[in-house]
Enzyme design. Structure first.
Site, mmCIF file in Angstrom:
data_model
loop_
_atom_site.group_PDB
_atom_site.id
_atom_site.type_symbol
_atom_site.label_atom_id
_atom_site.label_comp_id
_atom_site.label_asym_id
_atom_site.label_seq_id
_atom_site.Cartn_x
_atom_site.Cartn_y
_atom_site.Cartn_z
ATOM 1 N N SER A 88 0.842 -1.196 0.000
ATOM 2 C CA SER A 88 0.000 0.000 0.000
ATOM 3 C C SER A 88 0.875 1.244 0.000
ATOM 4 O O SER A 88 2.098 1.153 0.120
ATOM 5 C CB SER A 88 -0.895 -0.002 1.253
ATOM 6 O OG SER A 88 -0.086 0.146 2.402
ATOM 7 N N TYR A 89 0.251 2.402 -0.106
ATOM 8 C CA TYR A 89 0.970 3.662 -0.198
ATOM 9 C C TYR A 89 1.939 3.814 0.967
ATOM 10 O O TYR A 89 1.532 3.785 2.131
ATOM 11 C CB TYR A 89 -0.030 4.815 -0.207
ATOM 12 C CG TYR A 89 0.578 6.127 -0.596
ATOM 13 C CD1 TYR A 89 0.628 7.190 0.294
ATOM 14 C CD2 TYR A 89 1.132 6.303 -1.858
ATOM 15 C CE1 TYR A 89 1.190 8.396 -0.061
ATOM 16 C CE2 TYR A 89 1.712 7.500 -2.224
ATOM 17 C CZ TYR A 89 1.743 8.541 -1.326
ATOM 18 O OH TYR A 89 2.301 9.732 -1.686
#
Lengths: 240, 628
Positions: free
Chosen positions: B333-334
């Site tokens: 994820s980010y």
């Protein structure tokens, strides 16, 4: 007619007994009372008088204000015998001349002093303080402050009696009112304490911190503190 | 106007991924006229059903490459000798497209015939700002174009589709905060850089050097110098301790002094003799207590950088660059987030399921699914933008480019699985004794269930030697008691995790920029690094920082100039970051922040100018006398 002072004997008795424990010199007491009488506000009424006298005594140097009779002082053997003397002290009133938290190194003590000083200055800067984060151990900011003293601190105090004899005392148990910065010239009543190797061992049930401080002595101690710590650090640098 | 929507991402790889998901693989690639870097930027054409009011649309998906627009002073002020440095605080600035002309042209061409513009830049402040850059470019040719923003935290298909179906508005405030920062960094950086470079260039050794100034760099440098000074000024001091040992059931038990150690030999001797006098020790407490080692919190950027440094011996800059790559490829994820709590609605089991494929930690993941799964702990932070860093899908080691990428991915995966398991459980036994006036204690640990430790190999927790049986109230004569001594040791130079922790605690930089500031002070030659040798296993092999002579000189010089908020201390920058936050929250306007901050720095600049002799002398001294 302005109120007259209660008889000297009464006052000496009251001041020397618990909870005050201040065996005042009769001559000193007289001069105190005279000074108070001739002041603009005059002698305080009896209930307030004891409190006022106590306050003045706590702020005065022990050698001029308190009795140097043997029962209020340290045993003379302490100063005449080389260290190794064992014995007991019962009922002495002493003045604090120096204090060291021996759980801290000098560098740590210097850091604590600097952080306390910066802390005060930073307050003026809108409360900004550098929080030092240390990954290995939680070096908490110790200080020259009652609030900042560690719970497991252990102090040694240099105590002096009215006759000028001095002894180092060790806090075997943490004693209420003892901390670095507690005020030079503050008074301590030692009801019961053992002396081992020339060191007085302080336990909670034998000692009571009376408080106070001698302004001039305290100021010069505080002003010189940083230099004293730096000098001790330098001595270590030279190697022992 | 045809029903066409233009989508713009921040990087070509994101554009490709999003186009792939939205088109179901049916996108057609149309590259536009290549010109140097724009060889990498492609336009993807496809159809997609957006929610009302747009409906079925023709879509062109493209990207920029980071910032398209540059800010600089107007031509008159660009040359170093064009004005007095402090004029730069007020000099006019302009935005130019610079060498991204073809990218801007591409946007304009596509925007001309589009009904709406959807921004797909990364969901952080910088991304929001870049989004406004794109919007402004589009509006030069199509002033009425609708502008929307897609919000996404990872490149997974379901996530992207959801983002497309729920567009939001661009956050103008965040963009303003970034604009403020850019302007301040430009003005303050340029003014101080020009002034101090010109001042110091006459010193031998600095003739061709640009001595740059940055309002984050200097406090970062300040931390390094501060620690360096402590180490240099350190003097070891001797301390003493009392150790009591007792042998029972063939086990040697060591009792540690409750006071740990004292820095006064005489007092320790006095206490020791009182102990010996008492002859017998009495057991005051025997206790067996359950204890646990807590599983880790969900992973944030700062933690990833710190632990990447500590456990993997990878610099924070490299860790972040690897994390970026893993994100862009859809594996995690980010990676820029402050959030350390998982949203309760997240399907964490499904994420665990993906990890069962791993030959190494697969079985552990499977075990979680078979019943051992436990909800993660919640930290205290939620930036409301992105979840904690977690693996989005499983990727085989061979699919990753190099060993460091594998190790970073592994760390993220193991950490995630650890979050979903149980705390480690053990039993702590303690025995307290009173020996004379002094208290001592011994303890033993029995690890009963390793739980999360089995997957999170970075934490250590071992059973100790078991304690023999003691009974409360019993008395015994200790086998041995003696006084030991030791010396205090200096702290080490600052390691990267420590530096990051200090920056984090003092508000210097954001999770997105901290690694950059550290890299900058290395590049400028203000600090250098070396690998810590020897010592304990965890500490050795880590990079540690020491200031160069130039770095030390600058910090000492500015400290002596004695700013109320010395530029090497974190206060000023911290205030700036806080004002940025206020802009994002709508509590302050960009103009006020820029104005008030400029005034602060202008005052300091004048003061520095008055004391320029001091700075010059100190720097001279450091560079010629070799730092003495």
């Amino acid at each position: 007619m302005p109120p007259t002072a209660p008889p000297l004997d009464h006052l000496i008795q009251a001041l020397s007994s618990p909870p005050h424990h201040l065996p005042v010199k009769p001559t000193y007491l007289s001069s105190l009372l005279n000074a108070l009488s001739s002041s603009p506000r005059g002698l305080p009424p009896p209930p307030a008088l004891i409190a006022t006298l106590k306050f003045r005594l706590l702020a005065a140097d022990i050698s001029v204000s308190l009795s140097s009779l043997p029962q209020h002082c340290l045993p003379p053997q302490l100063t005449t015998t080389p260290t190794g003397w064992c014995g007991e002290v019962r009922g002495a009133v002493l003045q604090v001349m120096d204090m060291v938290d021996i759980t801290m190194s000098n560098i740590e003590a210097l850091d604590a002093l600097d952080m306390a000083t910066r802390g005060e200055r930073a307050q003026g800067r809108r409360g900004e303080i550098i929080r030092v984060v240390n990954d290995e151990d939680g070096g908490d900011g110790l200080g020259e402050d009652r609030e900042r003293t560690k719970k497991n601190a252990c102090h040694k105090l240099l105590l002096e009696d009215a006759a000028g004899r001095r002894v180092w005392a060790l806090e075997v148990e943490r004693i209420e009112g003892v901390y670095v910065g507690m005020g030079i010239g503050g008074k301590v009543w030692v009801g019961k304490a053992e002396i081992a190797r020339g060191v007085m061992l302080l336990k909670r049930d034998g000692v009571k911190v009376l408080g106070g401080k001698v302004e001039a002595l305290d100021k010069s101690w505080k002003d010189g503190r940083r230099e004293v710590l730096m000098r001790r650090i330098e001595e270590h640098r030279g190697g022992r | 106007m045809p029903n066409k929507i233009l989508c713009v991402a921040e990087k070509p790889s994101i554009a490709r991924a999003v186009a792939g998901h939205l088109s179901g693989g049916q996108q057609s690639v149309v590259s536009f006229a290549p010109l140097d870097i724009s060889i990498f930027v492609k336009n993807f054409d496809f159809h997609y059903n957006f929610p009302p009011p747009w409906g079925s649309c023709q879509v062109t998906m493209t990207s920029v490459i980071g910032h398209t627009v540059e800010w600089d002073f107007t031509k008159d002020y660009q040359k170093w000798n064009s004005c007095e440095p402090h004029h730069l605080f007020d000099a006019p600035t302009e935005k130019t497209v610079g060498d991204r002309k073809d990218i801007a042209e591409n946007i304009k061409t596509e925007a001309r015939c589009s009904r709406a513009l959807f921004i797909w830049t990364d969901c952080d402040r910088e991304g929001e700002y870049i989004g406004t850059e794109v919007r402004d470019i589009a509006r030069t040719v199509n002033p009425n174009i609708e502008v929307k923003r897609a919000r996404f935290s990872n490149i997974e298909r379901a996530h992207i589709l959801r983002a497309a179906q729920h567009p939001v508005e661009l956050d103008e405030r965040q963009a303003q905060a970034v604009a403020a920062r850019i302007e301040l960094d430009l003005r303050i950086g340029a003014a101080f850089t020009r002034w101090q470079t010109k001042l110091l260039q006459s010193i031998e050794g600095l003739e061709q050097k640009v001595i740059s100034y940055g309002s984050c760099q200097f406090p970062t440098l300040g931390f390094v110098v501060d620690r360096y000074r402590r180490v240099k000024n350190f003097v070891p001091e001797q301390f003493w301790s009392i150790k009591v040992m007792h042998k029972r059931d063939d086990i040697n038990v060591t009792f540690n002094w409750d006071r740990n150690r004292l820095f006064d030999r005489m007092m320790v001797i006095v206490l020791f003799e009182k102990c010996l006098q008492a002859k017998k020790a009495r057991v005051t407490k025997v206790q067996k207590k359950p204890t646990k080692k807590w599983k880790p919190l969900p992973l944030t950027t700062v933690e990833l950088q710190k632990l990447g440094s500590r456990f993997l011996h990878i610099t924070s800059q490299e860790v972040m660059s690897i994390a970026e790559k893993l994100y862009t490829n859809g594996f995690i994820s980010y990676p820029r987030t402050e959030t350390d709590q998982f949203d309760p609605g997240m399907d964490l089991r499904a994420l665990c399921e993906k990890q069962t494929q791993s030959p190494t930690w697969g079985p552990f993941a499977q075990n979680l699914l078979n019943g051992a799964f436990e909800s993660p702990r919640n930290g205290r932070n939620n930036d409301k933008a992105h979840p904690p860093i977690h693996p989005v899908t499983y990727v085989t080691p061979n699919a990753l480019a190099n060993q460091n990428e594998r190790r970073v991915y592994e760390f993220i995966a193991r950490r995630f699985l650890a979050c979903c398991s149980s705390d480690a459980v053990g039993e702590q036994s303690t025995v307290d004794i009173q020996y004379g006036p002094e208290g001592f204690h011994a303890s033993g640990l029995r690890v009963i269930a390793r739980n999360y430790l089995d997957v999170y190999v970075y934490d250590k927790w071992e059973s100790s030697q078991p304690l023999p049986q003691f009974i409360e109230g019993e008395e015994f004569v200790p086998t041995e008691a003696n006084i030991t001594d030791g010396k205090t040791t200096p702290p080490g130079f600052l390691t990267e995790p420590e530096l990051i922790a200090l920056m984090d605690a003092n508000g210097i930089g954001t999770d997105a920029t901290m690694a950059d500031h550290i890299a900058k002070i290395k590049d400028r030659g203000y600090v250098f690094t070396r690998v810590r040798a020897g010592g304990d296993q965890q500490a050795s092999g880590m990079e540690e920082f020491a200031p160069s002579n130039l770095g030390s000189a600058l910090v000492e010089g500015y400290d002596q100039i004695g700013f109320e908020n010395s530029v090497s201390k974190p206060f000023l920058r911290k205030e700036m970051e806080e004002k940025m936050k206020k802009i994002c929250e709508g509590q302050m306007e960009r103009h006020d922040v820029v104005h008030s901050t400029i005034e602060q720095y202008r005052e300091m600049f004048l003061r520095a100018k008055q004391q320029s002799r001091l700075l010059k002398d100190i720097t001279s001294r450091y560079l010629t006398d070799d730092g003495v």
